[in-house]
Write an enzyme that holds these catalytic residues in place. Structure first.
Site, mmCIF file in Angstrom:
data_model
loop_
_atom_site.group_PDB
_atom_site.id
_atom_site.type_symbol
_atom_site.label_atom_id
_atom_site.label_comp_id
_atom_site.label_asym_id
_atom_site.label_seq_id
_atom_site.Cartn_x
_atom_site.Cartn_y
_atom_site.Cartn_z
ATOM 1 N N ASP A 79 0.754 -1.244 0.000
ATOM 2 C CA ASP A 79 0.000 0.000 0.000
ATOM 3 C C ASP A 79 0.784 1.294 0.000
ATOM 4 O O ASP A 79 0.521 2.198 -0.765
ATOM 5 C CB ASP A 79 -0.908 0.033 1.236
ATOM 6 C CG ASP A 79 -1.761 -1.207 1.337
ATOM 7 O OD1 ASP A 79 -1.694 -2.060 0.446
ATOM 8 O OD2 ASP A 79 -2.505 -1.318 2.318
ATOM 9 N N GLU B 184 3.342 -9.166 11.472
ATOM 10 C CA GLU B 184 2.915 -8.721 10.136
ATOM 11 C C GLU B 184 4.139 -8.318 9.293
ATOM 12 O O GLU B 184 4.216 -8.607 8.107
ATOM 13 C CB GLU B 184 1.971 -7.531 10.314
ATOM 14 C CG GLU B 184 1.337 -7.008 9.055
ATOM 15 C CD GLU B 184 0.417 -5.831 9.344
ATOM 16 O OE1 GLU B 184 0.300 -5.411 10.525
ATOM 17 O OE2 GLU B 184 -0.181 -5.309 8.383
HETATM 18 C C1 9WN Z 1 -5.737 -2.068 3.283
HETATM 19 C C2 9WN Z 1 -4.606 -7.153 5.221
HETATM 20 C C3 9WN Z 1 -4.049 -6.049 4.353
HETATM 21 C C4 9WN Z 1 -3.006 -6.581 3.341
HETATM 22 C C5 9WN Z 1 -2.268 -5.463 2.642
HETATM 23 C C6 9WN Z 1 -1.699 -4.529 3.702
HETATM 24 C C7 9WN Z 1 -2.804 -3.991 4.609
HETATM 25 C C8 9WN Z 1 -4.921 -2.672 4.425
HETATM 26 C C9 9WN Z 1 -4.657 -1.593 5.459
HETATM 27 O O1 9WN Z 1 -3.458 -5.086 5.227
HETATM 28 O O2 9WN Z 1 -3.710 -3.219 3.845
HETATM 29 O O3 9WN Z 1 -6.090 -3.058 2.378
HETATM 30 O O4 9WN Z 1 -5.610 -1.256 6.186
HETATM 31 O O5 9WN Z 1 -3.540 -1.065 5.532
HETATM 32 O O6 9WN Z 1 -0.983 -3.475 3.125
HETATM 33 O O7 9WN Z 1 -1.243 -6.004 1.828
HETATM 34 O O8 9WN Z 1 -3.656 -7.367 2.386
HETATM 35 O O9 9WN Z 1 -3.581 -7.920 5.771
#
Ligand code: 9WN
Length: 458
Positions: free
Chosen positions: A189, A420
Site C-alpha cells: 500500500d 505482520e
Molecule cells: C488495506 C490485510 C491487508 C493486506 C495489505 C496490507 C494492509 C490494508 C490496510 O493489510 O492493507 O487493504 O488497512 O492497511 O498493506 O497487503 O492485504 O492484511
C-alpha cells in the site's frame, strides 16, 4: 478425524516443530467460521490476497479450510469478474475497520446483499494458491484428492473470469498490463513506488475530520501511512465509488492508474497456474491459451516496466507514461516469471544482493531518502514478498540463494514471532503480532517444497 493432522513433517528439528505448532495456532485463532482474518484487531474482515497466502499454509494443517476460505472469497466475486479486496464480515461493526462497508457503499449484486465488499481488487494470487493446495493433496494421495479436484473445478471458471477482468477492463494503458486504481490494490500500500503518481491525486485533509482513521487507534502512527497519504487513499475510493466502480476511460476519469511490476508478475504467474489447473481438469486447449497469455504478460512487463538506464523494473504511471523513480521490492518480483530474459534475471539478482536490498529483502531501497525502517511498506521486511521472491529463485534454478532465503525467513519468524512485518535492521516484529500469512507461509517454508511445478526444468 482430519486427514492431515496439524503436526510437523517428520524431518524437522525441534525449534522447527515449535514454530510449526505456533504457526498452526495462529491459523486456528484467526479462523472465523467460514473465512480467515489477517489479524483479529487490525484487520477484522477477509482480505483477498491474504486468502491466497493463507491457503498455501492451510494446505498442510487444514486443507478443508483452505478451500472454504477461497470459496468464501470467490462467492463475493462481482459479475464483471473482479474479486473484491475485502469481503466484509456482517458480524463485525462498521466502526471496527475504516473505510468500512458504509463508505464503500457497494450495491447488491448476484444475490448478495449490498455493502458486502469493497469495489477494488488485490493481486490475483489465488490460482497459484489453489494449484498449491491441490498439489499438496495430490502428493498425499489420500481422500483429499477428489475434494481438491471438485474445489478446483468450482474455482477454475471464476479464476479465469478474474484474469479476464484484469487483462481486459484494467488495461488502462493499452499495453497488455493491468493497472491498479488505488495503492491498496497492490497490497504494497504505502510503497514509495506510488509517491510520484500519488502527487497528482488531490489530498483533502478535511476528509479525515469527517471520517477519522481507525488504524491509528490500533497501530502506531509512526508505522502507518501519513495523514496526507490517507487523505489521498480516501479521496481515490470516493472518486472510484462515485463513478460506479466503472473502469471505462480510467486514465481520464480517475487520478491514479499505475502498472505495478509485482501485480503484473502475479497476473502472469496466475496464467501459468491456470494452465496447470486446466491440465488437471482435462482442458488442454485452455492450458495452451493460458501459457500463451503468460508469455504475453511477461513480454509486456519486460517491455513496459524495464528501465534500461538503471537496469531495474519500475512501476509505470499509465496516465503520464512515466516510470516511477523509486526502486522497490516490487521491481524484484518479475523473477517469478520463467520466460523472463536471462539478462533481466541477472539484473534482478544483482539488485537483490546489492546494498540497496539484501536478503530477506526490505520493502524498499535501503539507500533511498524515503527509506523508513518502521513505516508500512517503506522499509520493513515482509514474509509474503520474500516468499514470492524465493519462488522466483526456484523458478530460475537458483537453489542455493532460495535455500539461504528460506532459512533467513524462518530465523526471523522464529526469533521474533508471527508478526505482520519486521524491522529491516534489528528484525524486531512490527504491526499485528499474530498475522495469518506470516504463520501460513512459515508452514510452507518449514515443509520446504522447493520445486514449483512450472520451473524451467519441468
Ligand atoms: C488495506 C490485510 C491487508 C493486506 C495489505 C496490507 C494492509 C490494508 C490496510 O493489510 O492493507 O487493504 O488497512 O492497511 O498493506 O497487503 O492485504 O492484511
Amino acid at each position: 478425524m482430519h486427514p492431515y493432522p496439524p503436526s510437523p513433517p517428520v524431518a524437522v528439528s525441534d525449534p522447527s516443530a515449535e514454530l510449526w505448532q505456533s504457526a498452526a495456532r495462529v491459523l486456528d485463532t484467526n479462523w472465523s467460521g467460514d473465512h480467515m482474518v489477517p489479524s483479529r484487531r487490525l484487520y477484522p474482515h477477509q482480505w483477498s490476497w491474504d486468502t491466497a497466502f493463507i491457503a498455501v499454509g492451510l494446505a498442510f494443517v487444514n486443507p478443508a479450510r483452505a478451500w472454504r476460505d477461497l470459496r468464501s472469497l470467490f462467492e463475493a466475486q462481482w459479475p464483471d469478474g473482479r474479486v473484491p479486496h475485502i469481503v466484509f464480515d456482517p458480524a463485525t461493526a462498521e466502526d471496527d475497520y475504516f473505510p468500512g462497508p458504509g463508505f464503500w457503499n457497494v450495491p447488491a449484486y448476484a444475490g448478495r446483499r449490498a455493502r458486502g465488499s469493497t469495489g477494488i481488487v488485490q493481486p490475483p494470487l489465488h490460482a497459484l494458491a489453489a494449484w498449491e493446495v491441490y498439489r499438496h493433496a495430490a502428493a498425499h494421495g489420500a481422500g483429499g484428492v477428489s475434494e481438491a479436484r471438485t474445489a478446483l473445478a468450482w474455482l477454475y471458471p471464476r479464476l479465469v473470469a478474474q484474469q479476464e477482468y484484469l487483462t481486459d477492463r484494467r488495461d488502462a494503458g493499452g499495453s497488455g498490463l493491468a493497472s491498479i486504481v488505488h495503492p491498496w490494490e497492490s497490497g504494497l500500500d504505502n510503497s514509495p513506488a506510488w509517491d510520484e503518481a500519488l502527487g497528482n491525486v488531490p489530498a483533502d485533509l478535511a476528509l479525515l475530520e469527517r471520517f477519522p482513521r481507525r488504524d491509528l487507534a490500533v497501530a502506531h502512527a509512526a508505522h502507518r501511512p501519513t495523514d496526507l497519504d490517507y487523505a489521498r487513499y480516501i479521496g481515490l475510493v470516493r472518486n472510484y465509488r462515485d463513478g460506479g466502480y466503472s473502469d471505462t476511460d480510467l486514465t481520464q476519469r480517475h487520478p491514479f492508474a499505475v502498472e505495478c511490476p509485482a501485480f503484473n508478475s502475479i497476473l502472469g504467474t496466475a496464467e501459468l497456474a491456470l494452465a496447470q489447473i486446466a491440465g488437471v481438469l482435462g482442458l488442454t486447449g485452455d492450458a495452451r491459451r493460458h501459457r500463451d497469455r503468460a508469455r504475453d504478460i511477461t513480454a509486456a512487463i519486460a517491455r513496459r516496466l524495464w528501465d534500461p538506464v538503471t537496469r531495474t523494473f519500475r512501476a509505470r504511471d499509465a496516465r503520464t507514461g512515466r516510470l516511477s523513480p523509486a526502486r522497490c521490492v516490487s521491481g524484484l518480483l518479475p523473477l517469478m516469471l520463467p520466460d523472463l530474459p536471462a539478462d533481466r534475471v541477472t539484473a534482478i539478482m544483482e539488485e537483490a544482493r546489492s546494498e540497496r536490498f539484501g536478503l530477506p529483502a526490505p520493502s524498499a531501497d535501503r539507500t533511498a531518502a524515503t527509506f523508513d525502517t518502521r513505516r508500512y511498506w517503506r522499509g520493513p521486511v515482509w514474509i509474503n514478498v520474500n516468499w514470492l521472491l524465493r519462488r522466483g529463485m526456484l523458478v530460475h534454478g537458483l537453489r542455493g540463494e532460495a535455500e539461504e532465503l528460506r532459512r533467513a525467513m524462518l530465523r526471523l519468524v522464529h526469533e521474533h514471532g508471527h508478526y505482520e512485518y519486521f524491522h529491516p535492521e534489528t528484525g524486531e516484529g512490527l504491526g499485528a503480532p499474530t498475522f495469518s500469512w506470516t504463520a501460513a507461509l512459515c508452514l510452507d517454508l518449514l515443509a520446504d517444497r522447493s520445486a514449483p511445478a512450472y520451473s524451467k526444468a519441468a
